[in-house]
Motif scaffolding. Structure first.
Motif, PDB file in Angstrom:
ATOM      1  N   LYS B 176       0.842  -1.200   0.000  1.00  0.00           N
ATOM      2  CA  LYS B 176       0.000   0.000   0.000  1.00  0.00           C
ATOM      3  C   LYS B 176       0.876   1.249   0.000  1.00  0.00           C
ATOM      4  O   LYS B 176       1.912   1.289   0.666  1.00  0.00           O
ATOM      5  N   PHE B 177       0.396   2.238  -0.723  1.00  0.00           N
ATOM      6  CA  PHE B 177       1.175   3.469  -0.895  1.00  0.00           C
ATOM      7  C   PHE B 177       1.610   4.052   0.453  1.00  0.00           C
ATOM      8  O   PHE B 177       2.777   4.369   0.662  1.00  0.00           O
ATOM      9  N   TYR B 178       0.665   4.186   1.374  1.00  0.00           N
ATOM     10  CA  TYR B 178       1.018   4.830   2.648  1.00  0.00           C
ATOM     11  C   TYR B 178       1.918   3.951   3.507  1.00  0.00           C
ATOM     12  O   TYR B 178       2.686   4.449   4.320  1.00  0.00           O
ATOM     13  N   GLU B 179       1.836   2.638   3.335  1.00  0.00           N
ATOM     14  CA  GLU B 179       2.776   1.779   4.066  1.00  0.00           C
ATOM     15  C   GLU B 179       4.201   2.076   3.624  1.00  0.00           C
ATOM     16  O   GLU B 179       5.117   2.175   4.436  1.00  0.00           O
ATOM     17  N   VAL B 180       4.349   2.226   2.306  1.00  0.00           N
ATOM     18  CA  VAL B 180       5.684   2.519   1.778  1.00  0.00           C
ATOM     19  C   VAL B 180       6.136   3.894   2.238  1.00  0.00           C
ATOM     20  O   VAL B 180       7.246   4.065   2.759  1.00  0.00           O
ATOM     21  N   MET B 235      -8.190   6.675  -8.196  1.00  0.00           N
ATOM     22  CA  MET B 235      -7.085   5.745  -7.975  1.00  0.00           C
ATOM     23  C   MET B 235      -7.541   4.456  -7.304  1.00  0.00           C
ATOM     24  O   MET B 235      -6.712   3.603  -6.959  1.00  0.00           O
ATOM     25  N   GLN B 236      -8.853   4.317  -7.136  1.00  0.00           N
ATOM     26  CA  GLN B 236      -9.322   3.141  -6.390  1.00  0.00           C
ATOM     27  C   GLN B 236      -9.257   1.844  -7.201  1.00  0.00           C
ATOM     28  O   GLN B 236      -9.484   0.764  -6.676  1.00  0.00           O
ATOM     29  N   ASN B 237      -8.935   1.975  -8.486  1.00  0.00           N
ATOM     30  CA  ASN B 237      -8.789   0.747  -9.273  1.00  0.00           C
ATOM     31  C   ASN B 237      -7.370   0.186  -9.230  1.00  0.00           C
ATOM     32  O   ASN B 237      -7.086  -0.828  -9.844  1.00  0.00           O
ATOM     33  N   VAL B 238      -6.491   0.847  -8.501  1.00  0.00           N
ATOM     34  CA  VAL B 238      -5.108   0.362  -8.416  1.00  0.00           C
ATOM     35  C   VAL B 238      -5.014  -0.601  -7.238  1.00  0.00           C
ATOM     36  O   VAL B 238      -5.232  -0.208  -6.085  1.00  0.00           O
ATOM     37  N   ARG B 239      -4.732  -1.829  -7.552  1.00  0.00           N
ATOM     38  CA  ARG B 239      -4.702  -2.846  -6.484  1.00  0.00           C
ATOM     39  C   ARG B 239      -3.447  -3.693  -6.622  1.00  0.00           C
ATOM     40  O   ARG B 239      -2.817  -3.710  -7.674  1.00  0.00           O
ATOM     41  N   ASN B 240      -3.133  -4.397  -5.557  1.00  0.00           N
ATOM     42  CA  ASN B 240      -2.014  -5.340  -5.661  1.00  0.00           C
ATOM     43  C   ASN B 240      -2.547  -6.742  -5.914  1.00  0.00           C
ATOM     44  O   ASN B 240      -3.757  -6.944  -6.089  1.00  0.00           O
ATOM     45  N   ILE B 241      -1.652  -7.720  -5.905  1.00  0.00           N
ATOM     46  CA  ILE B 241      -2.031  -9.079  -6.282  1.00  0.00           C
ATOM     47  C   ILE B 241      -3.071  -9.669  -5.336  1.00  0.00           C
ATOM     48  O   ILE B 241      -3.885 -10.506  -5.714  1.00  0.00           O
ATOM     49  N   ASP B 242      -3.057  -9.177  -4.085  1.00  0.00           N
ATOM     50  CA  ASP B 242      -4.029  -9.682  -3.119  1.00  0.00           C
ATOM     51  C   ASP B 242      -5.367  -8.956  -3.221  1.00  0.00           C
ATOM     52  O   ASP B 242      -6.264  -9.192  -2.404  1.00  0.00           O
ATOM     53  N   GLY B 243      -5.468  -8.040  -4.167  1.00  0.00           N
ATOM     54  CA  GLY B 243      -6.712  -7.294  -4.328  1.00  0.00           C
ATOM     55  C   GLY B 243      -6.842  -6.115  -3.378  1.00  0.00           C
ATOM     56  O   GLY B 243      -7.884  -5.464  -3.327  1.00  0.00           O
ATOM     57  N   LYS B 631       7.929 -11.190 -15.591  1.00  0.00           N
ATOM     58  CA  LYS B 631       8.751 -12.063 -14.745  1.00  0.00           C
ATOM     59  C   LYS B 631       8.147 -12.245 -13.362  1.00  0.00           C
ATOM     60  O   LYS B 631       8.112 -13.360 -12.843  1.00  0.00           O
ATOM     61  N   ASN B 632       7.736 -11.164 -12.774  1.00  0.00           N
ATOM     62  CA  ASN B 632       7.258 -11.232 -11.395  1.00  0.00           C
ATOM     63  C   ASN B 632       5.746 -11.397 -11.397  1.00  0.00           C
ATOM     64  O   ASN B 632       4.989 -10.447 -11.581  1.00  0.00           O
ATOM     65  N   ILE B 633       5.318 -12.625 -11.165  1.00  0.00           N
ATOM     66  CA  ILE B 633       3.884 -12.918 -11.272  1.00  0.00           C
ATOM     67  C   ILE B 633       3.087 -12.261 -10.155  1.00  0.00           C
ATOM     68  O   ILE B 633       1.864 -12.211 -10.212  1.00  0.00           O
ATOM     69  N   ASN B 634       3.768 -11.701  -9.167  1.00  0.00           N
ATOM     70  CA  ASN B 634       3.047 -11.042  -8.074  1.00  0.00           C
ATOM     71  C   ASN B 634       2.911  -9.539  -8.273  1.00  0.00           C
ATOM     72  O   ASN B 634       2.481  -8.827  -7.369  1.00  0.00           O
ATOM     73  N   LEU B 635       3.311  -9.053  -9.439  1.00  0.00           N
ATOM     74  CA  LEU B 635       3.151  -7.629  -9.704  1.00  0.00           C
ATOM     75  C   LEU B 635       1.868  -7.380 -10.480  1.00  0.00           C
ATOM     76  O   LEU B 635       1.455  -8.200 -11.301  1.00  0.00           O
ATOM     77  N   VAL B 636       1.272  -6.231 -10.217  1.00  0.00           N
ATOM     78  CA  VAL B 636       0.084  -5.828 -10.962  1.00  0.00           C
ATOM     79  C   VAL B 636       0.383  -4.486 -11.619  1.00  0.00           C
ATOM     80  O   VAL B 636       0.841  -3.551 -10.950  1.00  0.00           O
ATOM     81  N   GLN B 637       0.146  -4.408 -12.901  1.00  0.00           N
ATOM     82  CA  GLN B 637       0.401  -3.167 -13.634  1.00  0.00           C
ATOM     83  C   GLN B 637      -0.651  -2.118 -13.261  1.00  0.00           C
ATOM     84  O   GLN B 637      -1.791  -2.453 -12.925  1.00  0.00           O
ATOM     85  N   ILE B 638      -0.244  -0.852 -13.293  1.00  0.00           N
ATOM     86  CA  ILE B 638      -1.205   0.244 -13.125  1.00  0.00           C
ATOM     87  C   ILE B 638      -2.262   0.097 -14.236  1.00  0.00           C
ATOM     88  O   ILE B 638      -1.903  -0.094 -15.396  1.00  0.00           O
ATOM     89  N   PRO B 639      -3.558   0.150 -13.892  1.00  0.00           N
ATOM     90  CA  PRO B 639      -4.589  -0.154 -14.898  1.00  0.00           C
ATOM     91  C   PRO B 639      -4.474   0.668 -16.186  1.00  0.00           C
ATOM     92  O   PRO B 639      -4.764   0.167 -17.267  1.00  0.00           O
TER      93      PRO B 639
END
Lengths: 1038, 642
Positions: B176-180, B235-243, B631-639
């Motif tokens: 999550k953005f704020y975690e980073v 920006m609510q459509n931006v999610r990570n692999i866990d949704g 390569k990294n199957i756990n990455l999600v591209q920005i929509p």
């Protein structure tokens, strides 16, 4: 035929050459006869009646009594017994015996051996009788390699040798060597794809040996042939042996050849006015204002060439013709004690770059190479033979200080209207593309000198006293290559292109940069390479009870190759062979190589590479006897085995981790108030891979050989299948976020390579004296990547490289061009809803290339044209198919030869830079076919170019099937017509032969691709072109 | 018997060759991780590589060029200028681009972790020094994460150097953005306490300090409080692999307060350490021309205490060459946009243009006195030692305080503008010191078609302007001359802190409805910038510009002040346009400039707003390279990029 009377040039040349060599052609002397002996004299000729010089006549049972024929084929021999048997031998001819029976004169005609069956084949670490060869080996008559005037024999391989895929990518003198593979490519790593080339058993460069030095040329293709090379044999091996002396009187051959050369094909570009007009047309078409109205009119009117130039830059930097010359001299001969062969060759070549006659120095390309080779065999004792070879070359190259390929690149892409070659007032203008004429002629010159010495010292010992057929050998060789460069560079004052003339009519011109205006001087030398090689072997060769032919070999070798790296490269290994032939019918062979490489950790260092081969010579079976006069050879053979590779691209000692301080990667940083505390970067380098080991190739081969009509037709067919495993590669699936500077290596990749080769030879000697021979070769190899650690989400999709050949081309599938009907709103580029949305560009227009939607993030079409729609298109740039066919006819003194060679299954995707005006007239020229394009007035689908844009069109310049071009071609590689003077004439002037010939190389090319020479690898046509040549030569034999 | 010896010899040779020791050798100079850190120079070299990731200041194919700031010649597109591709919207995740942080920064982050793990005190490296170096590495890790998160939005955190080479261990997912952001901010705060405010050793200037930590922390927190990421529904459509949603759906005004505090901390610490807005005086008053020019030209040891983070190794000379007019040996092609030209205030401190009509024509603020018709009839004079505007002065007459800044006959668009305008913009027919020193026949820029600095050559300004800010005004590229060649890049200067602080206070006030209370503090910091710029301040005194009572009007003014002050510096505008959620509006559609197709015979035609480019905006976030998505199957591209 060239009548001598009419050819003054020839007579003059003859006179000069004769003068030069008359000292060598000493008259033969016949000793006085000993009355106790019986003297026999006579003449030895070949089937054409020409004298055989150096044929050996020996008394059977007493090899102390022998004679050798002189320049006229005459001999005299004194035998103690008038009933003795004389044995007449000559290499390449069938041994003939004659009982003297009191005769005083015995004239003998020797018949040429059926070379296909009888001669020995050069195989790995030795020779084998051709009939017992069960490995896949192509041998080439060195004469067939003399098919062009090129410096490098690698350029003569394509189409001449079955099993070799060769292609010449440039014509730049010194850099025009062909790229070649034996049976194609079977790895995707940069290293470990090149064949091993052994000259006299030593790893050496194929490109710097003169064709005249070559005695035999063999290509080892399958595992049975190359397994003994173990570590180095994975990509096939070329064995070249240089000429050795034969017992006989001195023989001299002198050859001189001169050629005129010209580019095979240069691209055709439009001139300045048409180019600017096209820009303006395109601007108007895209809704902008024209820029060049006035310039076009003034250029067309030739109003002021300084301000409105129209330059053909290729013409400005190049000449239409260049030339090359070659002179070779060969001396050989010997006695039973000492045999010698000396070859000297001089080659001289000029390039097509021009010079400025106003400069006293000359930067144009000139290359000279001098080769010498001296091979001496000394029989120290009847069972001990010493071989001593020294060869080498000196190569000098004069050229521009700027890279020649860069000059050509720029000459092809400089636009014709930006500035003139040089202003009428003398200034040299340039823009960001600089001025290519200045690069070629105004920036000084450099001389590079390269020299190499190659030596071999070898001792053969017959060990018959232990057991018959046993031999031992030890060889030592050292080679040294070094080179140095003297650079005399300078820079001229450079000006910005003139913008106008002032009131007085002077050019308004501003200086861009100050030049140095005097020649500088710098020298540089490179360490070069040094290699030491040591080999020792025991071999056994014996036929027992006439039926059991046994061959054995055990060999050890060591190589130390030093190219100036921190440590020299080292390998060592053992090799062995056991071969057994039963009754010339059944052949079995076992080979192995056992090699060590320093690249691997202890325990992973050595690899064992075995191979087996079986052969059945059907024609030797009794049941074949009735038809043997028609089918003289039918052989089936099969082999299976393993070879290896230990070379990693750019990585050594892979079991150790490294620290890198490579400036190109890590750069530097500076601290300090004055930016003066400087540190070059340093970081973690390679990972240690402790278990890294051999790359292994399993090779299977099936061969079929057929000889018909006493060898008049000879056909050889090979099918092969290679599986390469454990390919060294840097891991491909590790994401960037891991932060590795260098990806770890692993034995990971797998490639499969399959194909076929056919070689057909026809030789026919007619009663009338007409001799006809024809050859045909065909090589096809297709490889497939089985495993390359490709990203998991890509494997199995249309984007995957796995499952395709190495270097497969990728791109979009075009679906023609967009039409007006495809749009809902042409103005805003809104497509019909049933068409996929284009994400490559902000909007498309009619006439743009339409692509097919074939994939998406989940592998299914997603209604968008994006990266997920790329797929394999065409094949590879490197050809999968090479073929050649040729014909030689000789009749009386005339001979005629023709050779065609071609490549197929080769493609290229044209670069977006070929799209006219896509670079806004900054660079890249417009091909003359520019009108073959989509325009509003010509909305055709059947055009070469889509709609043009002023500037990059990120939709149209994508790699796609639209730009995919088949680069197959067929070339008339060589055309040769020769005439040998009849012996009546040559005898009179005490020569054994004179031949004159004319030759054309690369005279014709047939290809569906028309813009430039399809053999160039270029995607824009901007490269130093390959050359065609017309030459004249003369050959003297004494 | 002789033969036997030969045989024995050969067999002996065979035997000797089989020994393994022949291959038993290793490079004797191979460093290992252990030995590298036993040597001071090697430690510094390791550190040097880590520093190379600080983005360059003198770069023109970077973030400045993809905002509405720099306009490299559109003709340079064919020479591989990526910014122009991006401007045109011809951009896909599979093309490496203007911003390559995804590929480059993880490498540096990894090396920084390795340094921290392995560095130890040596005979000539004290424990304090090692601790400083480790803290520098820690700063770099945080800074590079900040760059990544501000450009890609959705990133995985690299909290350690991966051990081993098993690919599946490296498939880390996005956080999550704020975690980073909060992790980076905390790291920076802790690191600040481990680092000094400055180093006594002059050779250590340019190494990370506590102030660097505060500055990057302030910049990041300001970004993180901004509308793009703070409760932005788009920006609510931006999610990570866990949704999980990457960006917070709720607007949190406290983020602005935290950001304001971070900026305040920076300002306090910096001022305590002697940093101040750089000024030069002319005859007792601030000389706004010299002050603004040299605030970005001079080094710290030349008195420019405004610099907080320098990039001590940068390539200014090359930038000068690309920016100077062609006729004097430059490439003459780093232009600026008409948008930027229009943004500058008038000399009277007022805004000349408040917006645009749909045809691109400007909406002129009549009160400002701005006009873009006709040519001036009088010389404009200013009190300055800035010698580069006036043809009548040369280096020798530097002491005069009566310079003609704008001679009569100049197009009115360029008249009566604020001093920062003349330092930043090189317009057509402007007197050019360098051209004169070069010995050109013509001392004025000639951007007309066919002119020595103009088209149709592509080494000419596409929009009719060249950049002047950050360019050495005395440089003569053809002769490699110039007095400022050894200047350094500026990553952060104090002006940014004042402007950010003012903005954060204002935004917090708007959210909380406390504008009136916050006004004085806001105005105080904006005015620090305007005083140096030589234009009237906001206030109540005579000659002052009245303080807007509407906080939204004040917001426009604060943002404009920032846009002008920090123009063409370090991609600031690129980050600002995005965090203000304005990029989509500004970076889309037609771009105008002067009509560079007009030749000198049609002088009036040149000074007409003409479209030279149509831009397309795609996303607020830079795409994750396709290669890594694959390569990294756990990455999600920005929509936006799918």
């Amino acid at each position: 035929m060239i009548p001598i009377k009419k050819s003054r040039l020839l007579t003059a040349t003859l006179a000069i050459m004769l003068g030069a060599v008359c000292a060598l052609a000493a008259p033969s002397s016949v000793p006085e006869p000993d009355p106790a002996l019986h003297r026999v004299t006579g003449n030895v000729v070949d089937s054409k009646g020409d004298p055989l010089v150096g044929a050996v006549i020996m008394m059977k049972g007493n090899d102390k009594v022998y004679a050798v024929t002189d320049l006229d084929g005459n001999y005299a021999i004194d035998v103690p017994d008038a009933d003795a048997i004389l044995v007449f031998t000559f290499i390449g001819f069938t041994k003939t015996e004659e009982r003297v029976s009191g005769r005083k004169i015995i004239n003998v005609q020797l018949l040429e051996e059926n070379t296909e069956l009888a001669d020995a084949v050069v195989v790995a670490y030795g020779r084998q009788k051709r009939e017992s060869v069960v490995a896949s080996i192509s041998t080439v008559d060195p004469e067939n390699l003399k098919v062009s005037t090129s410096r490098s024999i690698s350029n003569n391989l394509a189409g001449s040798v079955a099993g070799i895929l060769a292609i010449q990518r440039s014509g730049e003198p010194g850099y025009d060597n062909s790229t070649f593979w034996i049976r194609g490519i079977s790895t995707f790593q940069g290293a470990g794809g090149d064949p091993l080339v052994l000259i006299d058993g030593i790893e050496r460069d194929i490109n710097n040996i003169d064709a005249e030095e070559i005695e035999s040329f063999s290509v080892l293709k399958d595992a049975a042939a190359s397994a003994v090379y173990g570590v180095r044999g994975a990509n096939g091996v070329i064995l070249i042996n240089t000429k050795r002396g034969q017992i006989g009187k001195p023989r001299v051959t002198i050859k001189a050849e001169m050629a005129g050369t010209a580019p095979v094909k240069l691209p055709q570009y439009i001139g300045a006015a048409d180019y600017m007009q096209l820009i303006d047309d395109t601007l108007v078409d895209t809704g902008a204002s024209p820029m060049y109205t006035q310039n076009i009119a003034r250029t067309r009117a030739n109003y002021d060439p300084d301000l409105y130039p129209d330059v053909n830059w290729i013409k400005a930097v190049s000449k239409d013709y260049a030339s090359n010359q070659r002179v070779t001299a060969e001396f050989s001969g010997g006695t039973d004690i000492l045999r010698y062969s000396f070859v000297a060759a001089a080659f001289n070549e000029q390039g097509i770059l021009t010079r400025d006659p106003n400069k006293e120095w000359d930067p144009s390309i000139k290359l000279q190479r001098y080769n010498v080779r001296s091979n001496v065999d000394l029989s120290i004792t009847p069972t001990t033979k010493l071989r001593f070879n020294i060869g080498g070359y000196l190569q000098d190259r004069n050229s521009t200080t700027q890279s020649v390929s860069e000059i050509f690149n720029r000459a092809f892409r400089h636009v014709p209207f930006s500035f003139p070659v040089q202003y009428s007032t003398g200034q040299i203008a340039g823009n960001e593309e600089s001025n290519v004429w200045a690069m070629a002629t105004q920036m000084g010159y450099q001389r590079t000198s390269q020299h190499k010495i190659e030596t071999l010292f070898s001792l053969d010992q017959d060990l018959d006293f232990i057991t018959k057929g046993l031999k031992a050998n030890a060889s030592f060789s050292f080679d040294r290559l070094s080179s140095g460069t003297v650079s005399r560079s300078t820079t001229p004052d450079m000006y910005n292109p003139a913008s106008n003339r002032n009131e007085e009519g002077m050019l308004m011109i501003t200086k861009k940069s100050n030049g140095s205006n005097t020649l500088g001087h710098s020298t540089s030398g490179s360490f070069g390479t040094k290699s030491l090689y040591l080999e020792a072997s025991l071999s056994y060769n014996r036929t027992l009870a006439q039926k059991h032919a046994l061959q054995g070999l055990l060999l050890a070798n060591r190589r130390n190759y030093d190219n100036g790296a921190k440590l020299p490269y080292r390998t060592q290994g053992l090799a062995g062979r056991v071969a057994y032939t039963y009754d010339s019918r059944y052949v079995a062979e076992f080979n192995f190589g056992y090699n060590g490489s320093e690249n691997f950790a202890k325990g992973h260092r050595y690899g064992f590479f075995p191979s087996v081969a079986l052969g059945w010579v059907v024609t030797e079976e009794p049941f074949m006897a009735p038809i043997k006069q028609y089918v003289n050879k039918l052989k089936l053979r099969a082999s299976y085995g393993q070879t290896g590779n230990a070379t990693l691209d750019g990585r050594r000692f892979a079991y150790l981790s490294t620290i890198t301080d490579d400036w190109d990667t890590l750069k530097e940083y500076r601290w300090g108030e004055e930016t003066n505390y400087n540190r070059n970067g340093m970081a973690e380098g390679e990972f240690a891979v402790s278990d890294l080991t051999w790359e292994k190739v399993n090779k299977a081969n099936l061969g079929f050989e057929l000889g018909l009509f006493k060898g008049a037709i000879d056909l050889q067919v090979d099918l092969f299948d290679e599986r390469r495993n454990n390919i060294f590669m840097e891991r491909e699936s590790i994401p960037a976020t891991a932060g590795f500077i260098k990806m770890p290596w692993q034995n990971y990749g797998k490639v499969k390579n399959q194909g076929a080769e056919i070689s057909l030879k026809v030789n026919k000697q007619f009663e009338s004296g007409l001799f006809l021979s024809a050859i045909g070769t065909f090589t096809y190899a297709h490889n497939t990547i089985v495993e390359m650690d490709e990203a998991a989400s890509v494997v199995g999709t249309n984007r995957a490289k796995t499952g395709h050949p190495v270097n497969q081309l990728f791109g979009y599938l075009d679906d023609g061009l967009y039409t007006y009907e495809d749009f809902v709103d042409v103005e805003n580029g809104i497509l019909r809803s049933d068409l996929p949305e284009v994400t490559l560009v902000n909007k498309v227009r009619p006439g743009d290339i339409k692509y097919k939607d074939i994939g998406g993030i989940d592998g299914k079409p997603d209604g968008k044209i994006d990266v997920y729609d790329k797929t394999a298109i065409g094949g590879t740039v490197d050809p999968e198919l090479v073929y050649g066919f040729g014909l030689n006819i000789s009749y009386q003194g005339l001979d005629f030869g023709v050779l065609f060679s071609g490549v197929g299954r080769t493609w290229n995707i044209l670069s977006g830079n070929v799209i006219p005006v896509s670079n806004k007239g900054v660079y890249y020229n417009v091909f003359t076919n520019y009108e073959d394009r989509w325009t509003v007035d010509n909305p055709s689908q059947d055009v070469f170019y889509p709609r043009l844009d002023y500037g990059t069109n990120a939709n149209n310049n994508q790699a796609s099937t639209w730009w995919l071009k088949d680069m197959s071609f067929l070339r008339l590689k060589n055309l040769e017509l020769g005439y040998s003077l009849p012996s009546k004439i040559t005898d009179r002037i005490r020569m054994s032969g004179i031949r004159v010939y004319v030759r054309g190389t690369n005279l014709l090319t047939f290809s569906s691709f028309k813009l430039w020479d399809p053999e160039l690898k270029s995607t824009t046509g901007a490269a130093y072109p390959a050359m065609k040549s017309a030459s004249f030569g003369v050959e003297f034999k004494f | 018997m002789k033969l036997k010896y030969i045989l024995i010899g050969i067999l002996a040779l065979l035997g000797a060759m089989s020994c393994d020791s022949y291959l038993d050798k290793q490079p004797d100079d191979q460093l290992t991780i252990e030995t590298v850190f036993e040597n001071r120079t090697n430690m510094e070299r390791w550190l040097a590589y880590i520093y190379t990731g600080i983005p360059k200041y003198y770069i023109y194919d970077g973030p400045d060029a993809i905002a509405d700031e720099l306009a490299p010649s559109v003709g340079w597109e064919s020479q591989g200028f990526k910014a122009i591709l991006y401007q045109n919207g011809n951009w896909t995740p599979s093309q490496p681009g203007v911003i390559t942080y995804w590929q480059t920064l993880p490498k540096l982050i990894r090396q920084a972790y390795i340094f921290i793990q392995n560095a130890k005190p040596l005979e000539d490296v004290s424990e304090t020094e090692v601790n400083y170096m480790k803290a520098e590495c820690r700063f770099m890790i945080a800074y590079y994460h900040a760059l990544l998160v501000m450009n890609y939005g959705s990133i995985p955190m690299m909290k350690e150097a991966v051990v081993g080479t098993n690919a599946s261990d490296m498939m880390i997912k996005q956080q999550k953005f704020y975690e980073v952001v909060d992790w980076i901010a905390e790291e920076l705060e802790e690191t600040a306490e481990q680092l000094p405010n400055y180093y006594d050793d002059a050779s250590k200037y340019g190494r990370a300090t506590a102030l660097w930590c505060y500055a990057i922390r302030a910049r990041l927190l300001t970004f993180a409080a901004s509308p793009l990421v703070n409760g932005n529904p788009a920006m609510q459509n931006v999610r990570n692999i866990d949704g999980e949603n990457i960006f917070s759906a709720e607007f949190d005004p406290e983020r602005w307060r935290v950001a304001a505090d971070a900026n305040k901390t920076l300002i306090t610490k910096a001022e305590e350490a002697g940093h101040a807005i750089y000024v030069e005086m002319a005859d007792g008053d601030i000389d706004p021309f010299q002050s603004y020019q040299n605030a970005v030209m001079l080094r710290y040891n030349q008195g420019n205490t405004e610099i907080i983070i320098p990039r001590t190794y940068d390539d200014a000379g090359y930038f000068d060459r690309q920016a100077n007019p062609r006729s004097m040996g430059g490439a003459g092609a780093i232009g600026i946009t008409q948008n930027l030209v229009d943004a500058f205030f008038m000399k009277n401190g007022l805004v000349p243009i408040t917006g645009y009509n749909s045809d691109g024509s400007p909406i002129i603020n009549a009160a400002s006195g701005y006009t873009e018709t006709g040519f001036s009839t009088t010389n404009e004079v200013a009190k300055t030692t800035w010698i580069y505007a006036d043809k009548s002065t040369t280096t020798e007459s530097k002491s005069e305080f009566n310079h003609v800044i704008v001679p009569s006959g100049t197009f009115n668009m360029y008249c009566n503008r604020e001093p920062r305008f003349y330092i930043s913009v090189l317009y057509n027919e402007q007197y050019h010191f360098g051209k004169r020193m070069h010995g050109s026949q013509n001392w004025y820029t000639n951007f007309f078609s066919g002119g020595e600095d103009g088209g149709p050559s592509h080494d000419s300004p596409s929009a009719g302007y060249l950049i002047r800010k950050r360019v050495d005004p005395s440089a003569i590229p053809s002769d490699s001359k110039g007095t400022y060649i050894k200047r350094q890049g500026i990553v952060y200067r104090l002006a940014e802190a004042y402007l950010s602080y003012a903005e954060c206070l204002l935004e917090y006030a708007i959210a909380k409805g406390t504008y009136a209370q916050a006004q004085a503090e806001i105005i105080k910091h904006v005015n620090k910038i305007r005083e140096r710029a030589g234009i009237p301040v906001y206030g109540t005194e005579s000659g002052d510009i009245p303080i807007p009572t509407d906080p939204l009007v004040m917001r426009d003014l604060v943002r404009r002040e920032r846009r002008v002050e920090l123009n063409c510096e370090y991609g600031n505008r690129w980050y600002d346009l995005r965090r203000w959620n304005e990029a989509e509006k500004v970076l889309n559609g037609n771009y105008y400039g002067m009509n560079t197709l007009a030749d000198k015979d049609h002088r009036d035609d040149f000074y007409k707003r003409t479209r030279y480019q149509t831009r397309k905006f795609i996303s607020y976030w830079w795409p994750i390279p396709q290669d890594d998505i694959d390569k990294n199957i756990n990455l999600v591209q920005i929509p936006d990029w799918n």
